[in-house]
Design a protein around this motif. Structure first.
Motif, PDB file in Angstrom:
ATOM      1  N   MET A  85     -16.787 -17.002 -17.768  1.00  6.42           N
ATOM      2  CA  MET A  85     -15.881 -18.144 -17.924  1.00  6.42           C
ATOM      3  C   MET A  85     -14.669 -17.994 -17.003  1.00  6.42           C
ATOM      4  O   MET A  85     -14.244 -18.945 -16.356  1.00  6.42           O
ATOM      5  CB  MET A  85     -15.404 -18.260 -19.383  1.00  6.42           C
ATOM      6  N   ALA A  86     -14.127 -16.776 -16.950  1.00  2.00           N
ATOM      7  CA  ALA A  86     -12.937 -16.561 -16.118  1.00  2.00           C
ATOM      8  C   ALA A  86     -13.246 -16.844 -14.654  1.00  2.00           C
ATOM      9  O   ALA A  86     -12.440 -17.454 -13.941  1.00  2.00           O
ATOM     10  CB  ALA A  86     -12.439 -15.127 -16.294  1.00  2.00           C
ATOM     11  N   GLU A  87     -14.417 -16.434 -14.205  1.00  2.00           N
ATOM     12  CA  GLU A  87     -14.781 -16.662 -12.798  1.00  2.00           C
ATOM     13  C   GLU A  87     -15.034 -18.138 -12.543  1.00  2.00           C
ATOM     14  O   GLU A  87     -14.575 -18.708 -11.546  1.00  2.00           O
ATOM     15  CB  GLU A  87     -16.027 -15.840 -12.455  1.00  2.00           C
ATOM     16  N   ALA A  88     -15.762 -18.796 -13.443  1.00  2.00           N
ATOM     17  CA  ALA A  88     -16.125 -20.199 -13.232  1.00  2.00           C
ATOM     18  C   ALA A  88     -14.901 -21.095 -13.187  1.00  2.00           C
ATOM     19  O   ALA A  88     -14.809 -22.004 -12.354  1.00  2.00           O
ATOM     20  CB  ALA A  88     -17.081 -20.657 -14.331  1.00  2.00           C
ATOM     21  N   PHE A  89     -13.931 -20.820 -14.071  1.00  7.00           N
ATOM     22  CA  PHE A  89     -12.762 -21.694 -14.185  1.00  7.00           C
ATOM     23  C   PHE A  89     -11.561 -21.208 -13.373  1.00  7.00           C
ATOM     24  O   PHE A  89     -10.515 -21.845 -13.382  1.00  7.00           O
ATOM     25  CB  PHE A  89     -12.344 -21.829 -15.655  1.00  7.00           C
ATOM     26  N   GLY A  90     -11.700 -20.092 -12.694  1.00  2.82           N
ATOM     27  CA  GLY A  90     -10.578 -19.530 -11.954  1.00  2.82           C
ATOM     28  C   GLY A  90     -10.199 -20.346 -10.729  1.00  2.82           C
ATOM     29  O   GLY A  90     -10.946 -21.228 -10.289  1.00  2.82           O
ATOM     30  N   PRO A  91      -9.032 -20.053 -10.137  1.00  6.96           N
ATOM     31  CA  PRO A  91      -8.548 -20.814  -8.968  1.00  6.96           C
ATOM     32  C   PRO A  91      -9.497 -20.758  -7.779  1.00  6.96           C
ATOM     33  O   PRO A  91      -9.518 -21.668  -6.957  1.00  6.96           O
ATOM     34  CB  PRO A  91      -7.212 -20.143  -8.633  1.00  6.96           C
ATOM     35  N   GLN A  92     -10.275 -19.677  -7.669  1.00  8.34           N
ATOM     36  CA  GLN A  92     -11.227 -19.537  -6.569  1.00  8.34           C
ATOM     37  C   GLN A  92     -12.663 -19.572  -7.077  1.00  8.34           C
ATOM     38  O   GLN A  92     -13.580 -19.154  -6.369  1.00  8.34           O
ATOM     39  CB  GLN A  92     -10.985 -18.199  -5.829  1.00  8.34           C
ATOM     40  N   GLY A  93     -12.854 -20.071  -8.300  1.00  5.60           N
ATOM     41  CA  GLY A  93     -14.166 -20.018  -8.930  1.00  5.60           C
ATOM     42  C   GLY A  93     -15.121 -21.110  -8.484  1.00  5.60           C
ATOM     43  O   GLY A  93     -14.838 -21.892  -7.565  1.00  5.60           O
ATOM     44  N   ALA A  94     -16.269 -21.166  -9.169  1.00  7.29           N
ATOM     45  CA  ALA A  94     -17.337 -22.095  -8.794  1.00  7.29           C
ATOM     46  C   ALA A  94     -16.875 -23.547  -8.866  1.00  7.29           C
ATOM     47  O   ALA A  94     -17.225 -24.357  -7.999  1.00  7.29           O
ATOM     48  CB  ALA A  94     -18.545 -21.871  -9.710  1.00  7.29           C
ATOM     49  N   LEU A  95     -16.090 -23.883  -9.892  1.00  6.68           N
ATOM     50  CA  LEU A  95     -15.640 -25.274 -10.021  1.00  6.68           C
ATOM     51  C   LEU A  95     -14.651 -25.629  -8.922  1.00  6.68           C
ATOM     52  O   LEU A  95     -14.688 -26.731  -8.363  1.00  6.68           O
ATOM     53  CB  LEU A  95     -15.007 -25.496 -11.398  1.00  6.68           C
ATOM     54  N   ALA A  96     -13.751 -24.713  -8.599  1.00  8.99           N
ATOM     55  CA  ALA A  96     -12.764 -24.965  -7.540  1.00  8.99           C
ATOM     56  C   ALA A  96     -13.448 -25.130  -6.188  1.00  8.99           C
ATOM     57  O   ALA A  96     -13.039 -25.960  -5.365  1.00  8.99           O
ATOM     58  CB  ALA A  96     -11.753 -23.821  -7.491  1.00  8.99           C
ATOM     59  N   ARG A  97     -14.495 -24.355  -5.958  1.00 11.34           N
ATOM     60  CA  ARG A  97     -15.202 -24.459  -4.678  1.00 11.34           C
ATOM     61  C   ARG A  97     -15.974 -25.777  -4.566  1.00 11.34           C
ATOM     62  O   ARG A  97     -16.125 -26.330  -3.475  1.00 11.34           O
ATOM     63  CB  ARG A  97     -16.164 -23.281  -4.507  1.00 11.34           C
ATOM     64  N   ALA A  98     -16.450 -26.278  -5.696  1.00  7.50           N
ATOM     65  CA  ALA A  98     -17.277 -27.490  -5.674  1.00  7.50           C
ATOM     66  C   ALA A  98     -16.462 -28.772  -5.766  1.00  7.50           C
ATOM     67  O   ALA A  98     -16.903 -29.825  -5.297  1.00  7.50           O
ATOM     68  CB  ALA A  98     -18.287 -27.440  -6.817  1.00  7.50           C
ATOM     69  N   GLU A  99     -15.278 -28.699  -6.386  1.00  4.08           N
ATOM     70  CA  GLU A  99     -14.468 -29.891  -6.624  1.00  4.08           C
ATOM     71  C   GLU A  99     -13.108 -29.744  -5.926  1.00  4.08           C
ATOM     72  O   GLU A  99     -12.266 -28.969  -6.369  1.00  4.08           O
ATOM     73  CB  GLU A  99     -14.241 -30.093  -8.129  1.00  4.08           C
ATOM     74  N   PRO A 100     -12.864 -30.472  -4.853  1.00  7.06           N
ATOM     75  CA  PRO A 100     -11.586 -30.341  -4.130  1.00  7.06           C
ATOM     76  C   PRO A 100     -10.379 -30.650  -5.015  1.00  7.06           C
ATOM     77  O   PRO A 100      -9.297 -30.078  -4.813  1.00  7.06           O
ATOM     78  CB  PRO A 100     -11.708 -31.372  -3.000  1.00  7.06           C
ATOM     79  N   GLN A 101     -10.533 -31.542  -5.991  1.00  7.08           N
ATOM     80  CA  GLN A 101      -9.403 -31.920  -6.848  1.00  7.08           C
ATOM     81  C   GLN A 101      -9.222 -30.990  -8.053  1.00  7.08           C
ATOM     82  O   GLN A 101      -8.315 -31.182  -8.852  1.00  7.08           O
ATOM     83  CB  GLN A 101      -9.587 -33.358  -7.380  1.00  7.08           C
ATOM     84  N   TYR A 102     -10.100 -29.993  -8.170  1.00  7.56           N
ATOM     85  CA  TYR A 102     -10.042 -29.130  -9.355  1.00  7.56           C
ATOM     86  C   TYR A 102      -8.748 -28.319  -9.389  1.00  7.56           C
ATOM     87  O   TYR A 102      -8.293 -27.807  -8.359  1.00  7.56           O
ATOM     88  CB  TYR A 102     -11.238 -28.171  -9.376  1.00  7.56           C
ATOM     89  N   ARG A 103      -8.166 -28.215 -10.602  1.00  8.74           N
ATOM     90  CA  ARG A 103      -6.994 -27.361 -10.816  1.00  8.74           C
ATOM     91  C   ARG A 103      -7.230 -26.515 -12.056  1.00  8.74           C
ATOM     92  O   ARG A 103      -7.619 -27.041 -13.110  1.00  8.74           O
ATOM     93  CB  ARG A 103      -5.729 -28.198 -11.009  1.00  8.74           C
ATOM     94  N   ALA A 104      -7.017 -25.232 -11.918  1.00  6.25           N
ATOM     95  CA  ALA A 104      -7.208 -24.339 -13.063  1.00  6.25           C
ATOM     96  C   ALA A 104      -6.170 -24.655 -14.136  1.00  6.25           C
ATOM     97  O   ALA A 104      -4.980 -24.805 -13.843  1.00  6.25           O
ATOM     98  CB  ALA A 104      -7.075 -22.884 -12.616  1.00  6.25           C
ATOM     99  N   ARG A 105      -6.649 -24.800 -15.384  1.00 10.37           N
ATOM    100  CA  ARG A 105      -5.765 -25.108 -16.507  1.00 10.37           C
ATOM    101  C   ARG A 105      -5.986 -24.073 -17.608  1.00 10.37           C
ATOM    102  O   ARG A 105      -7.125 -23.863 -18.050  1.00 10.37           O
ATOM    103  CB  ARG A 105      -6.051 -26.512 -17.052  1.00 10.37           C
ATOM    104  N   GLU A 106      -4.896 -23.475 -18.027  1.00  9.77           N
ATOM    105  CA  GLU A 106      -4.993 -22.416 -19.037  1.00  9.77           C
ATOM    106  C   GLU A 106      -5.605 -22.933 -20.337  1.00  9.77           C
ATOM    107  O   GLU A 106      -6.421 -22.258 -20.965  1.00  9.77           O
ATOM    108  CB  GLU A 106      -3.599 -21.823 -19.308  1.00  9.77           C
ATOM    109  N   VAL A 107      -5.213 -24.156 -20.748  1.00 12.44           N
ATOM    110  CA  VAL A 107      -5.739 -24.685 -22.013  1.00 12.44           C
ATOM    111  C   VAL A 107      -7.247 -24.907 -21.932  1.00 12.44           C
ATOM    112  O   VAL A 107      -7.972 -24.696 -22.916  1.00 12.44           O
ATOM    113  CB  VAL A 107      -5.024 -25.999 -22.393  1.00 12.44           C
TER     114      VAL A 107
END
Length: 642
Positions: A1-23
């Motif tokens: 989960m930490a890797e997928a949702f992290g600032p350099q994770g899979a979601l950030a790499r796939a979605e340019p608008q993605y921003r990591a959110r602690e909640v």
């Protein structure tokens, strides 16, 4: 989960608008833990948390077989067509997905053939709609009626070309191999993740033992989004219903099948006519002097000779039809299925002639389409407890509104999940900077005759300040009409016209599209617009709620729940009325701020919000919006954000 949702994770790499959110990560970690432990998690996530990805990512990464249930077809389609394909690609997972809706969402090829041969249709519009459906049926791959652009979900043709549990021929249907419902079910049973809805979930429970494919026992993880609607969906589906519309449909099918396949062998016209007359008599006797829609206490009709006689007439008409159908059922499966429907309707009429079981409540729904006799449980706690205890699977329940306390007791109590782990994660939005709340203290009380006119006057002032861009949400259909008429009159003759769009004047999707496409518009809606509507950006900057959405005290189901709480020596007002109102109010208010850049004003036209003691509880349930002092300040805020 930490890797997928992290600032350099899979979601950030796939979605340019993605921003990591602690909640979001907090919620995702809790979901992952519940999946690992095969536990039960009830999680409330405020607007903007990103709860959809927070439960889908751990579910996909777990490698488990997953069922995701939603309250609406719209969210089903969003998950299946948009969110899940994006996540599957971002996470590079070879998972198979399936979408499964209720049978009323799929074209029935056998019923289409019958409708094509029918001698009459309701009107020429119905004939045109049927022609469109016939043309589309030639090339559709899955038979989902949602593919038909512009098809009104209220169309009288839809029941003619879709099947029900009662009229489906099952494996004996000539079209069984091509059946869209069966194809969807086969795909669901083979998929790694299946998206269903709450009604279908309870249908699966109620159909156990019938030989039908059972989806729920085959999954390891069950996720319920929009879980706040789970209880009412279950209560509606786990109950028993005898409707005049069921009898009319049966009479129509009896006549059509009898005349086309066994003309002259039985008096089909007389038999169908008797069922139709019994339906009409039941409707007249049950509705009485009521015009429009209403929910009547069972005691208002039960025990009266004319009501008991109408029930007996239904039973007699259906029993006669059954006898005639059984005499010719070797001709084909249509007659066998019709005989089973006749027997079920007769048995249901006999059951409603007896007293209801303990812990169940009865009432009569009166509507423009007929009447329904209903018996239901008070809640779904017994059904859910049985399911959770039945097998080792993870259960995830999430919504933006599940209660007003840390234990989320509004939801956990009615769902029988007292031992569940609970989590509340707040919205990341800056409500103090983005929104304001206005509650006029000098205002007609909701019961006063001039209340709707006052709501319309204030809504008109807000619409002028915001340049349209407003929702007016009412708690009843009667208030909807009154407010809409007065608002249209108040805004007539504006130098810059503001269009008033009203629920019921067009299908919901079409109304919402017109609102988005019209720069200066106000949409007046009732229950169906309180939730599931997402209008981010400056298209919506003011939400006006006509009054606190307390449950109607004379509703038979509400009365039964109140009696149970009082028998337990609890406060029905605090534990039921205020709790229900807090959840509904939070849903309506949630339409306002949908992104980090949205700004707007929430208006609640009910002075009880600031004058009564329980108002503090209700304000605490809302996002933390600063309260403005008066109308001038409220309108000034609106002008500043538009």
């Amino acid at each position: 989960m930490a890797e997928a949702f992290g600032p350099q994770g899979a979601l950030a790499r796939a979605e340019p608008q993605y921003r990591a959110r602690e909640v979001q990560q907090t919620l995702a970690q809790a979901v992952a833990r519940a999946i690992d432990e095969r536990g039960v998690l009830v999680a409330e996530a405020g607007t903007g948390v990103g709860k959809t990805f927070a439960y889908l990512v751990p579910a996909l990464l777990s490698g488990a077989r997953v069922l995701v249930s939603t309250a609406t077809k719209n969210l089903q389609d969003q998950l299946f067509l948009r969110d899940l394909p994006r996540l599957r690609e971002a996470l590079q997972l070879p998972v198979t997905l399936a979408l499964l809706k209720g049978r009323a969402s799929y074209l029935c090829l056998q019923r289409l053939e019958q409708a094509r041969r029918a001698e009459t249709l309701p009107d020429r519009w119905a004939a045109r709609t049927l022609a469109r459906i016939e043309q589309w049926a030639q090339h559709t791959a899955n038979g989902d009626l949602a593919e038909l652009e512009g098809l009104d979900e209220r169309s009288s043709v839809i029941p003619l070309v879709t099947s029900t549990r009662e009229n489906c021929l099952g494996s004996e249907c000539p079209q069984f191999r091509s059946c869209h419902v069966m194809k969807a079910r086969r795909e669901a049973m083979a998929a790694d993740l299946v998206v269903v809805n709450h009604h279908l979930f309870f249908a699966d429970l109620s159909l156990r033992g019938t030989g039908m494919a059972e989806l729920l026992p085959s999954v390891d993880v069950a996720v319920f989004d929009e879980a706040h609607q789970l209880g009412e969906a279950g209560v509606g589906f786990l109950g028993e219903t005898l409707a005049s519309a069921q009898l009319v449909d049966f009479a129509r099918d009896l006549l059509a099948v009898g005349l086309t396949q066994a003309r002259g062998l039985q008096p089909w016209t007389e038999l169908a006519g008797a069922c139709d007359r019994a339906a009409r008599e039941l409707r007249l006797v049950a509705a009485g002097a009521v015009r429009g829609s209403a929910k009547l206490r069972w005691e208002e009709r039960a025990g009266r000779p004319e009501f008991d006689g109408a029930l007996a007439a239904v039973g007699a008409a259906c029993a006669a039809a059954r006898q005639a159908l059984q005499a010719v059922q070797e001709i084909g499966p249509d007659f066998t299925r019709l005989a089973e429907r006749a027997a079920a309707l007769a048995a249901r009429s006999a059951a409603f002639a007896l007293d209801a079981e303990p812990e169940r409540v009865r009432w009569i729904d009166v509507g423009t389409g007929g009447v329904r006799l209903v018996e239901s449980p008070l809640d779904v706690r017994d059904a859910m407890r049985e399911q959770v205890a039945a097998g080792a699977k993870a259960w995830i329940f999430t919504s933006a509104t599940l209660g007003a306390d840390e234990r989320l007791s509004w939801f956990t109590e009615q769902a029988g999940l007292d031992g569940a782990r609970t989590l509340r994660v707040g919205s990341p939005f800056d409500y103090a900077g983005q929104a304001r709340l206005y509650v006029p203290s000098r205002f007609p009380r909701p019961g006063d005759a001039e209340h709707s006119a006052a709501v319309a006057r204030l809504a008109a002032a807000c619409a002028r300040a915001a340049g349209g861009r407003s929702f007016v949400l009412t708690t009843t259909l009667r208030a909807l009409g009154n407010v809409a008429d007065a608002l249209a009159q108040a805004l007539a003759g504006e130098a810059e016209p503001i269009e008033v769009l009203v629920q019921g004047s067009a299908p919901k999707r079409q109304l919402l599209r017109r609102f988005l496409d019209t720069p200066r518009a106000v949409l007046v809606g009732s229950q169906s617009f309180w939730e599931g509507i997402d209008v981010p950006g400056d298209a919506l900057q003011c939400v006006i709620i006509d009054k606190l959405p307390f449950p109607p005290p004379n509703d038979p189901l509400v009365e039964a729940r109140v009696r149970r709480l009082e028998a337990e020596r609890r406060s029905a007002f605090n534990d039921y009325f205020v709790a229900e109102t807090a959840v509904s109010l939070k849903q309506g208010a949630g339409r306002l701020i949908r992104s980090e850049t949205d700004r707007g004003l929430l208006v609640i036209c009910d002075p009880r919000m600031v004058t009564m003691g329980y108002g503090r509880t209700l304000r605490a349930a809302l996002p933390p919006m600063p309260l403005v002092a008066g109308e001038d300040e409220a309108l000034a805020w609106l002008r500043s954000v538009t």
